[in-house]
Write a protein that holds these residues in place. Structure first.
Motif, PDB file in Angstrom:
ATOM      1  N   PHE A 121       0.797  -1.224  -0.030  1.00  0.00           N
ATOM      2  CA  PHE A 121       0.162   0.038  -0.105  1.00  0.00           C
ATOM      3  C   PHE A 121       0.691   1.189  -0.044  1.00  0.00           C
ATOM      4  O   PHE A 121       0.401   2.207  -0.560  1.00  0.00           O
ATOM      5  N   LYS A 122       1.877   1.259   0.655  1.00  0.00           N
ATOM      6  CA  LYS A 122       2.816   2.424   0.958  1.00  0.00           C
ATOM      7  C   LYS A 122       3.776   2.368  -0.335  1.00  0.00           C
ATOM      8  O   LYS A 122       4.295   3.741  -0.774  1.00  0.00           O
ATOM      9  N   ASN A 123       3.944   1.634  -1.100  1.00  0.00           N
ATOM     10  CA  ASN A 123       4.839   1.534  -2.209  1.00  0.00           C
ATOM     11  C   ASN A 123       4.157   1.471  -3.776  1.00  0.00           C
ATOM     12  O   ASN A 123       3.723   0.478  -4.058  1.00  0.00           O
ATOM     13  N   ALA A 124       4.225   2.713  -4.125  1.00  0.00           N
ATOM     14  CA  ALA A 124       3.481   2.830  -5.802  1.00  0.00           C
ATOM     15  C   ALA A 124       4.212   1.816  -6.470  1.00  0.00           C
ATOM     16  O   ALA A 124       3.642   1.287  -7.421  1.00  0.00           O
ATOM     17  N   GLN A 125       5.660   2.082  -6.316  1.00  0.00           N
ATOM     18  CA  GLN A 125       6.568   1.242  -7.339  1.00  0.00           C
ATOM     19  C   GLN A 125       6.780  -0.140  -6.570  1.00  0.00           C
ATOM     20  O   GLN A 125       7.617  -0.163  -5.656  1.00  0.00           O
ATOM     21  N   THR A 126       6.182  -1.170  -7.027  1.00  0.00           N
ATOM     22  CA  THR A 126       6.381  -2.370  -6.541  1.00  0.00           C
ATOM     23  C   THR A 126       7.225  -3.299  -7.190  1.00  0.00           C
ATOM     24  O   THR A 126       7.943  -2.801  -8.040  1.00  0.00           O
ATOM     25  N   ALA A 127       7.692  -4.292  -6.559  1.00  0.00           N
ATOM     26  CA  ALA A 127       8.881  -5.327  -7.042  1.00  0.00           C
ATOM     27  C   ALA A 127       8.385  -5.713  -8.442  1.00  0.00           C
ATOM     28  O   ALA A 127       7.227  -5.677  -8.960  1.00  0.00           O
ATOM     29  N   GLN A 128       9.239  -6.481  -8.957  1.00  0.00           N
ATOM     30  CA  GLN A 128       9.223  -7.132 -10.426  1.00  0.00           C
ATOM     31  C   GLN A 128       8.219  -7.931 -10.371  1.00  0.00           C
ATOM     32  O   GLN A 128       8.126  -8.739  -9.094  1.00  0.00           O
ATOM     33  N   ASP A 129       7.734  -8.465 -11.318  1.00  0.00           N
ATOM     34  CA  ASP A 129       6.544  -9.617 -11.524  1.00  0.00           C
ATOM     35  C   ASP A 129       6.966 -10.926 -10.627  1.00  0.00           C
ATOM     36  O   ASP A 129       6.312 -11.609  -9.943  1.00  0.00           O
ATOM     37  N   GLU A 130       8.430 -11.187 -11.076  1.00  0.00           N
ATOM     38  CA  GLU A 130       8.650 -12.435 -10.559  1.00  0.00           C
ATOM     39  C   GLU A 130       9.056 -12.573  -9.231  1.00  0.00           C
ATOM     40  O   GLU A 130       9.237 -13.673  -8.500  1.00  0.00           O
ATOM     41  N   TYR A 131       9.177 -11.387  -8.505  1.00  0.00           N
ATOM     42  CA  TYR A 131       9.578 -11.130  -6.899  1.00  0.00           C
ATOM     43  C   TYR A 131       8.061 -10.798  -6.255  1.00  0.00           C
ATOM     44  O   TYR A 131       8.130 -10.452  -5.018  1.00  0.00           O
TER      45      TYR A 131
END
Length: 408
Positions: free
Chosen positions: A302-312
């Protein structure tokens, strides 16, 4: 025009007239014996009576064989030329250690994990400057021992020796050497006292977790000490591996962070061995920690608009920025807690994430778990490895055992 080892002359009428008789005679000249007998192309007899055969191999280098008789040198020459034509000779006879290292890694260690290859590379780099430029055939015990002596610790010497021994052993199998002098290298120079692996006592465990209660990786610590999972397995744990209904966690893979081609990268790996793929029942405390981690994971998303890559994106344990975590980051967080503890308990020693695995095994044995069960939970292939390396005797246990003796 030169094609492999054969010369083909493309001639027209003008070319023929321009070629002198001496040049044509030189092209057709055969090697001779000491009594003037023609032996054949590439064959000759030295003044000491030894016969030799020469040809240019596919690496563009002259290759020579020797024998006492003409028939023997012909046979040797045919064998070498056959191996060269069929590409059976992997390297030239005068290969350097650096050249052989590249071949050894690409051929003999081809199926190793990238992180394992980087470990090998680190051990080799320590001796590369002193030995890498030397020819394999010139590596004697004295030369290698001098290079090993220059290393800082006995542990570095031991690891670099292992690399040398295996490399030279494969060189013997490839008929490049006749003996492995690296086996005689002495690695005990500093005579360092080998430290016993750190294992938390019951009291130390309670102390650490009381101080780490509100830290970011508290849930990871709990799962680590209650399952005995490796840090790479925890880093690669995904929510699909956690079965809350059956109260088990499935260990299926490992996430590694290591240097590759000059930069650090994350990479999925299979588990360390086939036996490492396992199912571990969860304790009540581990179940609660995973449920809390699931809530925290949603907060991080919720806090991070830039999420991790799909594989992670389905990882259980991540950083505050929703990136895959790594051992260095976990260690830093553990050190912060350790420094807080040492202010009031100076005797408390620093420990690594792998210490949780050793502590799990030791507590399991202390509480009466069958050794074969511990072996299976840790994912070991042999019981001896489990008992010798992972099951320790703490001071608390010694006192308990002596009280039993006293009671008898």
């Amino acid at each position: 025009k030169r094609i492999d080892n054969f010369k083909v002359l493309w001639l027209n009428r003008d070319d023929i007239w321009n070629l002198s008789y001496s040049t044509l005679r030189k092209e057709a000249q055969m090697g001779k014996s000491l009594n003037g007998k023609e032996l054949g192309k590439g064959l000759s007899q030295r003044k000491d009576g030894l016969y030799q055969g020469r040809f240019v191999n596919r690496f563009g280098k002259k290759q020579t064989v020797y024998a006492k008789t003409l028939n023997e040198v012909r046979q040797k020459l045919r064998n070498e030329q056959y191996e060269d034509e069929k590409a059976l000779n992997v390297v030239t006879k005068d290969v350097t250690l650096d050249e052989w290292y590249e071949i050894w890694m690409d051929t003999c260690k081809k199926n190793c994990r990238a992180s394992t290859k980087e470990t090998y590379a680190g051990h080799y780099r320590r001796i590369q400057k002193a030995l890498g430029w030397r020819k394999l055939t010139s590596l004697n015990l004295l030369i290698m021992q001098q290079a090993i002596n220059e290393l800082e610790t006995d542990n570095e010497r031991k690891n670099s020796k292992k690399i040398l021994v295996d490399m030279l052993e494969k060189a013997i199998d490839s008929d490049l050497l006749i003996k492995n002098s690296a086996k005689q290298i002495n690695t005990v120079i500093s005579k360092e006292v080998k430290k016993e692996r750190r294992v938390l006592t019951v009291g130390e465990t309670e102390l650490f977790f009381s101080y780490a209660k509100d830290t970011f990786y508290y849930n990871l610590y709990v799962v680590a000490i209650d399952t005995g999972m490796r840090i790479g397995e925890l880093m690669g744990l995904q929510w699909s591996d956690v079965d809350f209904e059956q109260k088990v966690v499935h260990v299926r893979r490992s996430l590694c962070y290591f240097r590759k081609d000059g930069k650090y990268v994350f990479e999925w790996h299979d588990t360390k061995t086939h036996n490492s793929k396992r199912t571990i029942p969860l304790t009540t405390r581990a179940m609660e920690a995973l449920k809390k981690q699931r809530v925290r994971r949603q907060e991080i998303l919720f806090k991070n608009a830039q999420t991790a890559q799909d594989e992670y994106k389905n990882l259980v344990f991540v950083t505050r920025n929703n990136r895959p975590t790594q051992q260095f980051i976990v260690q830093e967080c553990m050190d912060v807690t350790t420094r807080r503890i040492k202010k009031e308990h100076p005797e408390f020693e620093r420990f690594s994430p792998h210490c949780f695995r050793h502590t799990f095994a030791t507590r399991a044995i202390e509480n009466g778990m069958q050794p074969k069960s511990v072996q299976k939970l840790l994912g070991h292939g042999s019981l001896q490895l489990t008992m010798d390396l992972y099951c320790h005797v703490t001071d608390d246990t010694l006192f308990d055992e002596m009280r039993k003796m006293e009671a008898v």
